[in-house]
Design a protein around this motif. Sequence first.
Motif, PDB file in Angstrom:
ATOM      1  N   UNK A 410       0.818  -1.212   0.000  1.00  0.00           N
ATOM      2  CA  UNK A 410       0.000   0.000   0.000  1.00  0.00           C
ATOM      3  C   UNK A 410       0.853   1.265   0.000  1.00  0.00           C
ATOM      4  N   UNK A 411       1.926   1.269   0.750  1.00  0.00           N
ATOM      5  CA  UNK A 411       2.784   2.454   0.839  1.00  0.00           C
ATOM      6  C   UNK A 411       4.017   2.355  -0.021  1.00  0.00           C
ATOM      7  N   UNK A 412       4.424   1.136  -0.381  1.00  0.00           N
ATOM      8  CA  UNK A 412       5.637   0.962  -1.168  1.00  0.00           C
ATOM      9  C   UNK A 412       6.907   1.109  -0.373  1.00  0.00           C
ATOM     10  N   UNK A 413       6.818   1.117   0.943  1.00  0.00           N
ATOM     11  CA  UNK A 413       7.973   1.322   1.801  1.00  0.00           C
ATOM     12  C   UNK A 413       8.387   0.014   2.464  1.00  0.00           C
ATOM     13  N   UNK A 414       9.648   0.011   2.930  1.00  0.00           N
ATOM     14  CA  UNK A 414      10.174  -1.109   3.704  1.00  0.00           C
ATOM     15  C   UNK A 414       9.781  -0.897   5.157  1.00  0.00           C
ATOM     16  N   UNK A 415       9.023  -1.806   5.720  1.00  0.00           N
ATOM     17  CA  UNK A 415       8.528  -1.657   7.084  1.00  0.00           C
ATOM     18  C   UNK A 415       9.339  -2.467   8.086  1.00  0.00           C
ATOM     19  N   UNK A 416      10.171  -3.416   7.616  1.00  0.00           N
ATOM     20  CA  UNK A 416      10.967  -4.212   8.544  1.00  0.00           C
ATOM     21  C   UNK A 416      12.136  -4.830   7.787  1.00  0.00           C
ATOM     22  N   UNK A 417      13.239  -5.028   8.504  1.00  0.00           N
ATOM     23  CA  UNK A 417      14.413  -5.694   7.962  1.00  0.00           C
ATOM     24  C   UNK A 417      14.832  -6.804   8.906  1.00  0.00           C
ATOM     25  N   UNK A 418      15.145  -7.955   8.337  1.00  0.00           N
ATOM     26  CA  UNK A 418      15.628  -9.102   9.109  1.00  0.00           C
ATOM     27  C   UNK A 418      17.081  -9.334   8.697  1.00  0.00           C
ATOM     28  N   UNK A 419      17.987  -8.999   9.603  1.00  0.00           N
ATOM     29  CA  UNK A 419      19.409  -9.009   9.268  1.00  0.00           C
ATOM     30  C   UNK A 419      20.148  -9.905  10.258  1.00  0.00           C
ATOM     31  N   UNK A 420      20.262 -11.186   9.915  1.00  0.00           N
ATOM     32  CA  UNK A 420      21.032 -12.117  10.745  1.00  0.00           C
ATOM     33  C   UNK A 420      21.897 -13.044   9.891  1.00  0.00           C
ATOM     34  N   UNK A 421      21.534 -13.265   8.657  1.00  0.00           N
ATOM     35  CA  UNK A 421      22.274 -14.195   7.807  1.00  0.00           C
ATOM     36  C   UNK A 421      23.644 -13.618   7.445  1.00  0.00           C
ATOM     37  N   UNK A 422      24.548 -14.521   7.086  1.00  0.00           N
ATOM     38  CA  UNK A 422      25.901 -14.141   6.678  1.00  0.00           C
ATOM     39  C   UNK A 422      26.124 -14.364   5.190  1.00  0.00           C
ATOM     40  N   UNK A 423      25.080 -14.695   4.463  1.00  0.00           N
ATOM     41  CA  UNK A 423      25.172 -14.893   3.021  1.00  0.00           C
ATOM     42  C   UNK A 423      23.861 -14.531   2.364  1.00  0.00           C
ATOM     43  N   UNK A 424      23.838 -14.615   1.054  1.00  0.00           N
ATOM     44  CA  UNK A 424      22.631 -14.274   0.306  1.00  0.00           C
ATOM     45  C   UNK A 424      21.481 -15.189   0.715  1.00  0.00           C
ATOM     46  N   UNK A 425      20.288 -14.623   0.865  1.00  0.00           N
ATOM     47  CA  UNK A 425      19.097 -15.368   1.282  1.00  0.00           C
ATOM     48  C   UNK A 425      18.479 -16.011   0.055  1.00  0.00           C
ATOM     49  N   UNK A 426      18.261 -17.327   0.116  1.00  0.00           N
ATOM     50  CA  UNK A 426      17.788 -18.081  -1.042  1.00  0.00           C
ATOM     51  C   UNK A 426      16.300 -18.406  -0.983  1.00  0.00           C
ATOM     52  N   UNK A 427      15.764 -18.750   0.177  1.00  0.00           N
ATOM     53  CA  UNK A 427      14.370 -19.185   0.259  1.00  0.00           C
ATOM     54  C   UNK A 427      13.699 -18.570   1.475  1.00  0.00           C
ATOM     55  N   UNK A 428      12.378 -18.420   1.356  1.00  0.00           N
ATOM     56  CA  UNK A 428      11.521 -17.968   2.454  1.00  0.00           C
ATOM     57  C   UNK A 428      10.298 -18.873   2.461  1.00  0.00           C
ATOM     58  N   UNK A 429      10.008 -19.503   3.607  1.00  0.00           N
ATOM     59  CA  UNK A 429       8.881 -20.430   3.713  1.00  0.00           C
ATOM     60  C   UNK A 429       8.118 -20.130   4.987  1.00  0.00           C
TER      61      UNK A 429
END
Length: 583
Positions: A410-429
């Motif tokens: 609706x706003x087109x903005x980033x509302x949250x960031x999840x920053x714990x990985x040490x490499x590129x994120x491949x999947x989200x389930x």
Amino acid sequence: MDSLAQYGSDSDGEGAGPSGPSGPGSGGAGSGGAARAHGAAAHAAAGSSALPPSKRTKIDLAPDVLTQDLETFAYVPAVTTTEVSFNVPFSDLSKPIQGPANPFVAPKAMVNRNTMTGFVEDHNMSEQTFNQLHRTFVNFGYTLDPDAERPDQFVGDDQRRAAKNGALAGEIKTAEKKKRKPKGDPSDIEGYAGPWAGYEGEQLELPERTADQETWVPEESDADAAGSGDGKKGSGSRGTERSIFHGKTERDYQGRTYMHVPNDAGVDLRGEPGSQECFLPKQLIHTWTGHTKGVNTIRYFPGSAHLLLSAGMDGMVKLWDVYHDRRCLRTFIGHNSGVRDVCFTNDGTKFLSASFDRWIKLWDTETGKCISRFTTKRVPYCVKFNPDEDKQNLFLAGCQDRKIYQFDVNTGEIVQEYDQHLGAVNTITFVDDNRRFVTTSDDKTIRAWEFGIPITIKYIAEPEMHSMPAVSLSNNRKWLACQSLDNQIVIYSARDRFRINRKKVFRGHLVAGYACQPNFSPDSRFVMSGDSEGKVWFWDWKTCKVVKKFKAHNGVVMSCEWHPHETSKVATCSWDGTIKFWD
């Protein structure tokens, strides 16, 4: 009486021995002879049950050998010869008894040329000379000709040889070693360079980056952002999205579009997935062609699965008809690089496309219009809508910069960031009634998150773990099938503990280096996956044994989807640019 006396004398004479019949032991000898006679009679009555005496085989420890030199020995075998007692040269074996020489025998000059890797020439060259000539040719493109009669003949690039005056690798003087700048005083925080000190005379111009930017990414110019519309670089980034409808009319005689679920398909497309027993496919029934490059992923239309969405490396997203004509219905054009992932909303009216051009775009499935555009200036590897009905305006994007971004449509903005990985994120389930989600990364770990809270609630990392670039959730939402890059599919629990199920391991296929998407059958009886050799594999869930495999494509099978309402229909896509439908 006479016969008895005769028998006694014979017995005495036979067993008397040297002492004679009148000796003191004559009586004992006579009784011994009677016993032997009785034993002989018993042996004869027993028949031939006893083994005959074995014959000893004579072993010659030093057999006769041929002492003549084979180079001067001409052996022409006779026609009736069945055994050769010595090594005969091949030339003598193939030599005719009479007549001309065998024309099919290669001459001596061609003996070393009949090899799998090319020609073999006889040379006497030291290892040092060979290494010097080899390094010269690899580094400079020329070297001495080892077959030349004169030692000053060269092969290779004449211009580079003239520039270096024909010098070999060992004759060229190496440049003087650059001198390092001083490291500085460790007590001086501002001026201490340490191991990062450069070399004298070098000039480094690093691009500027902000404090919150971990890795530098080139800024996008205004022309690229606006899009020039000329089909070159910049077109498709923003503002030039379009779609092409492939057909005569977008609506039928009742005013319905292809979004309407067909009723004449012969199967209940509004039923519950997994209510019927599934069977393995046997034959190819249709092939969709239209992508000019490889196809990365395919997705069925949510619920009915009467449409199929595909994302290709040609930057296009295509919508296909699964029933009726099975043709391409619409092509979505808006990316100038390959599309990595696509994701439908729950009702299928919209979908997201994530591309290597760093853009995520929201499309209208029915009209083909691009609704919104999102970018983090990083490559998004996966996108996923929140499956909750009241959160269809939120989606997650796993990116190259090791972060998961949560966007609000609706706003087109980033509302949250999840920053714990040490490499590129491949999947989200999404798991556990969509309250949590599980992510995998190139850092060879699995992390579980609470939606909306950027804190890891579960962290799985073992020394034997490999990267898992593709993950699928079972239809009963109990298990996660993770495609591990050590050529096996491992199973994790999708409940609170997220533990590995070591009894469920599926092996046999080759997927090292490729993100081949695994999948479950609707009744969770079978696990399937493609591999790097173009094959599709099927395993039994209970026994973990391979029940079927067949050659499906000429390239890597990147994704496979089991139809939720058909018992044995499977769709596969590959990097050969085709999508195939099996039954």
